[in-house]
Scaffold this motif. Sequence first.
Motif, PDB file in Angstrom:
ATOM      1  N   GLY A   1       0.760  -1.226   0.000  1.00  0.00           N
ATOM      2  CA  GLY A   1       0.000   0.000   0.000  1.00  0.00           C
ATOM      3  C   GLY A   1       0.791   1.277   0.000  1.00  0.00           C
ATOM      4  O   GLY A   1       1.978   1.313   0.272  1.00  0.00           O
ATOM      5  N   GLY A   2       0.100   2.355  -0.367  1.00  0.00           N
ATOM      6  CA  GLY A   2       0.660   3.678  -0.289  1.00  0.00           C
ATOM      7  C   GLY A   2       0.152   4.323   0.993  1.00  0.00           C
ATOM      8  O   GLY A   2       0.812   4.325   2.014  1.00  0.00           O
ATOM      9  N   LEU A   3      -1.069   4.827   0.950  1.00  0.00           N
ATOM     10  CA  LEU A   3      -1.676   5.421   2.136  1.00  0.00           C
ATOM     11  C   LEU A   3      -2.193   4.347   3.090  1.00  0.00           C
ATOM     12  O   LEU A   3      -2.193   4.526   4.305  1.00  0.00           O
ATOM     13  N   ILE A   4      -2.658   3.251   2.539  1.00  0.00           N
ATOM     14  CA  ILE A   4      -3.154   2.136   3.343  1.00  0.00           C
ATOM     15  C   ILE A   4      -2.258   0.935   3.068  1.00  0.00           C
ATOM     16  O   ILE A   4      -2.059   0.549   1.919  1.00  0.00           O
ATOM     17  N   LYS A   5      -1.711   0.356   4.104  1.00  0.00           N
ATOM     18  CA  LYS A   5      -0.756  -0.729   3.953  1.00  0.00           C
ATOM     19  C   LYS A   5      -1.457  -2.084   3.959  1.00  0.00           C
ATOM     20  O   LYS A   5      -2.377  -2.314   4.750  1.00  0.00           O
ATOM     21  N   ARG A   6      -0.989  -2.964   3.094  1.00  0.00           N
ATOM     22  CA  ARG A   6      -1.517  -4.321   3.061  1.00  0.00           C
ATOM     23  C   ARG A   6      -1.351  -5.007   4.415  1.00  0.00           C
ATOM     24  O   ARG A   6      -2.247  -5.738   4.877  1.00  0.00           O
ATOM     25  N   ASP A   7      -0.249  -4.766   5.076  1.00  0.00           N
ATOM     26  CA  ASP A   7      -0.012  -5.397   6.383  1.00  0.00           C
ATOM     27  C   ASP A   7      -1.083  -5.031   7.396  1.00  0.00           C
ATOM     28  O   ASP A   7      -1.438  -5.843   8.259  1.00  0.00           O
ATOM     29  N   TRP A   8      -1.588  -3.793   7.317  1.00  0.00           N
ATOM     30  CA  TRP A   8      -2.638  -3.404   8.254  1.00  0.00           C
ATOM     31  C   TRP A   8      -3.860  -4.316   8.097  1.00  0.00           C
ATOM     32  O   TRP A   8      -4.429  -4.782   9.087  1.00  0.00           O
ATOM     33  N   LEU A   9      -4.266  -4.506   6.835  1.00  0.00           N
ATOM     34  CA  LEU A   9      -5.477  -5.283   6.584  1.00  0.00           C
ATOM     35  C   LEU A   9      -5.295  -6.738   7.017  1.00  0.00           C
ATOM     36  O   LEU A   9      -6.202  -7.334   7.609  1.00  0.00           O
ATOM     37  N   ASP A  10      -4.127  -7.310   6.714  1.00  0.00           N
ATOM     38  CA  ASP A  10      -3.890  -8.709   7.063  1.00  0.00           C
ATOM     39  C   ASP A  10      -3.704  -8.905   8.563  1.00  0.00           C
ATOM     40  O   ASP A  10      -4.166  -9.893   9.134  1.00  0.00           O
TER      41      ASP A  10
END
Length: 504
Positions: A287-296
């Motif tokens: 992600g840029g503003l929203i990180k993939r790690d956050w969602l996972d």
Amino acid sequence: MSVTTADPTRLAAIRVQQAGRDRQKPISPAELARRIVRNYRITPAIELISDVISDAITQPGRRYVITTPPRTGKSVLVSRVGVVDALRRNPNAQIILASYSDELAQDHSREARAMIAEHSALLGYRLSPDKTAVGRWRVDGHAGGLLAGGINSGATGFGADLLLVDDPVKDQTEADSAAHRRRVINEFRSTLMSRVHPGGSVVLVMTRWHPDDLAGTLLRDEPDVWTHVNIPAVAEAGIPDALGRAPGVVMTSALGYTAAEFAAIRRSVGERAWYSLYQGVPAAPEGGLIKRDWLDQWRLPAAPTAPTKTVVGVDPADSGSGDSCGIVAASMTREGVVAVIADVSAPMTSDQWARAAVDLAVDVGASEIAVEGFSARETYQRVVKDAIRRTATPHPIRVTTWPPKGSGRGGGDAMARSSALLQGLETGTTRIAGHLPDLEGAAVTWQAGQHQPDALAALVVAHDVLVHAIGQQWGFASPLDSERRMREGTITSMPGYLRRRIGG
């Protein structure tokens, strides 16, 4: 016992059997490729691309964007065998093949011509002897043929029943140049598309280096026209996968790449090249503003079973003609976590999005539909209320517009309006329930300065409504119990005043 002489009867039977196979016409581009390309392997990805090419050849007005990893056999199938097969089905078809350079396009053309020359009996046609230039040739006795060249070379005097654009951008450097992207897009629209005959089909194959490249522009501006067929090397939550695999499943590679080998490639090429070349997305899904790690990291296995409130947020279409519209449902858990539970965003007319919002509210048990109302507050509210009156809703559904009048919320640009949502996604007070690939893909590729994806704008609305609904309720909490539940992971955060210890 060794056999030194062949049985003439058996050899004759083999020849008859072979002749029968030769007379049997291939039923798809992939099957044709297997017949005329040495050692060509049909994988699930190739079979799907073959279906796409066949549909573009046989059905009018198709528009496809194809993204797959390199070395999958797609260019051989699309730009060589696809040309040969299209002319096999209709020797009067006119085909334009464009790439980033004359050399690449003409290389595909040269190989297609060689296939025709070698397999004319199987194909049922041959090249015209008086029209045999590498980049421009015709079928003998028919009007069909091929014009191949660079995307900036023009297509004067040649129309297209089928337009194939394969690799219109050479590399990352070209893709990162705003001026070059504009040239490619302008040439595609003003020159190539103007040559497409009524009912002609278009297939675009390219690497997605940049969100505003040719594919990104077409999919954003004409989402109801273009179909994106993406086949990532490794299926991943938030990345569209036309094969419908579960996250983590590796594609069947024509070259036999294993999961370990794909992982090694990822380490070698870096994240941006990995996601652009191998996953089909123009920015790394971390992600840029929203990180993939956050969602996972904070993902919930499923929607909460007993939420305190559920809201459907809507970012409506700008007109009534079928523009893109965001419709997202979210729930507040008893622990104060916002769970994003559904996304039905799509291009819709005003009647369609209102009905879709009501249907979703019924499905998820939402008590409120909140519509972003900066431009036409009263109109949007009336449209949704009319849709509710036409639907047998099993429970009352309140219709509101966002931001509430006089609330002071919703000010500033999209970045400012999204700040609370971004903080919630980072800290885990906002979580994705299950997997919502389209929403997640849009979220993690959103960059500063870009138009905010409609689904994300709808989530901003639902998130804000739920967060502010907390203040309308009374509750009591034990600091020690909250600390224990935080350690256990059943809640994700505690206010500072609950964590503060008083000495003595």
